[in-house]
Motif scaffolding. Sequence first.
Motif, mmCIF file in Angstrom:
data_model
loop_
_atom_site.group_PDB
_atom_site.id
_atom_site.type_symbol
_atom_site.label_atom_id
_atom_site.label_comp_id
_atom_site.label_asym_id
_atom_site.label_seq_id
_atom_site.Cartn_x
_atom_site.Cartn_y
_atom_site.Cartn_z
ATOM 1 N N ASP A 72 0.825 -1.215 0.000
ATOM 2 C CA ASP A 72 0.000 0.000 0.000
ATOM 3 C C ASP A 72 0.854 1.258 0.000
ATOM 4 O O ASP A 72 0.414 2.312 -0.478
ATOM 5 C CB ASP A 72 -0.901 0.023 1.244
ATOM 6 N N PRO B 263 -1.827 0.216 -6.862
ATOM 7 C CA PRO B 263 -2.630 1.335 -7.358
ATOM 8 C C PRO B 263 -3.287 2.085 -6.206
ATOM 9 O O PRO B 263 -3.841 1.473 -5.283
ATOM 10 C CB PRO B 263 -3.665 0.659 -8.255
ATOM 11 N N GLY B 264 -3.190 3.400 -6.243
ATOM 12 C CA GLY B 264 -3.747 4.226 -5.185
ATOM 13 C C GLY B 264 -2.814 4.438 -4.020
ATOM 14 O O GLY B 264 -3.115 5.211 -3.103
ATOM 15 N N GLY B 265 -1.662 3.758 -4.011
ATOM 16 C CA GLY B 265 -0.704 3.903 -2.924
ATOM 17 C C GLY B 265 0.242 5.067 -3.142
ATOM 18 O O GLY B 265 0.216 5.735 -4.184
ATOM 19 N N VAL C 244 3.501 9.409 -6.479
ATOM 20 C CA VAL C 244 2.385 8.498 -6.769
ATOM 21 C C VAL C 244 2.489 8.080 -8.236
ATOM 22 O O VAL C 244 3.283 8.629 -9.006
ATOM 23 C CB VAL C 244 1.018 9.172 -6.519
ATOM 24 N N ARG C 245 1.703 7.096 -8.598
ATOM 25 C CA ARG C 245 1.647 6.707 -10.009
ATOM 26 C C ARG C 245 1.084 7.867 -10.842
ATOM 27 O O ARG C 245 0.116 8.530 -10.452
ATOM 28 C CB ARG C 245 0.736 5.486 -10.198
ATOM 29 N N THR D 250 -1.102 9.613 -13.496
ATOM 30 C CA THR D 250 -2.454 9.254 -13.918
ATOM 31 C C THR D 250 -2.720 9.529 -15.383
ATOM 32 O O THR D 250 -3.752 9.129 -15.918
ATOM 33 C CB THR D 250 -3.499 10.025 -13.075
#
Length: 439
Positions: free
Chosen positions: A288, A317-319, A435-436, A438
């Motif tokens: 996470d 994803p979302g971490g 973060v990743r 988007t």
Amino acid sequence: MTTDTRRLRVETPPAASRSYADPVHAPLRGAVARALARRMARLVDVRIVLPDGTSITPPLPGLVQAPDRHAPERQAEAPDDLPTMGIYSWAFFDRVGLDAKIGIGEGFMAREWSPAPGTDLADLLTPFAARLGELVPPALARFRRLAEPRHPRHHRGDRDGAATNIAHHYDLSNAVFATFLDPTMSYSAARFAQEDPPGFAGLEPAQRRKIDSVLDDAGVGPGTRLLEIGSGWGQLAIQAAQRGAHVHTITLSEQQRELATERIAAAGLTDQVRVELLDYRDIEETYDAVVSVEMIEAVGYDYWPDYFATLARAVAPGGAIALQAITMPHGRMLASRHAFGWIQKYIFPGGLIPSVEAIEQNAAAAGLQVTSSRSLRADYARTLRLWRERFVAEREHVLDLGFDLDFLRVWEFYLAYSEAGFRSGHLDVRQLRLVRRTS
């Protein structure tokens, strides 16, 4: 007392393989270095006392009118409180002429120079660090870059090299690190607040606060599956587990793993924390959140893409990812990325400090983006000052551990040199959230 010299030195490229204790004789290069010393005195507010007792001082603005109006004007005298560098041997200039990046530190080790009584070592080094890019004329700097030694191949950050490089520094001795670190055993920039006690007592709360800010950036809380790349001695894992996280922390240092495991057990957190001896490239799980505090500096320029690819692969994803990284200006990083200096020879083999731009570029290539950044530059200068004061005060303890006076001098210079880098602005340290990407 004797010291395991394998822990103090590593093999070096042929151009830099001599010991600092070897005689140095390079009169032509020494003459160039002596001329540069006079140039430096015009640029920095430092007094240099030469072996013959004469001084080089910076020019001061304006002239002072002599008492007799018919007498010539004279230049104002340099103030007595200027940081003063005492040079005790002309061989120091030969040493610097051969390789300034290694020679200045080795000259200190060889006791060819030191701060004069009343001058602190970091106070002396800071003015030089502030004008680092101006001390050598551009034409000579270009020639020097062509001639200076490069990182030896066995210091590369591949799996074998990374393990050896980490062991050189972090497996030195848990006991020696404990002589100058606070009870959290945190070996990275603290984050101070106004309410912290003065002096060394303020370091522990500042280190806990630093770790909390990293965990906050990564969104660590109850039930978080957390990966830590670079365990240190376990304090971040402890504080994350105390929040209710389940932590997988990895390191290449056997001594750090041993003590971190002991400290985690003493805190009653063994069921929540797994400490593993593992290369970051071998991470296969997803988490996470991912954190890594001042570990990127040991990765090496050629392996930054691997490091950021691991971060991107490991975070779900979302971490979020939280890094703490020492940085330097991008141009200076590019100019020095292959150079082999005193720090690489004696302290951190294979290391390179990135720039913010390099972090952003490598993160973007891995599909990540930086969403926040804060500087702890002044905090790191204060942290290093406290470490050095404690290390010097504990010198007898360090000697009792089996280390010698040369080791003390190496580490005193390393800590002061680093403090000067942050005080001058030549170095910074950043807490970054990633973060990743988007889009």
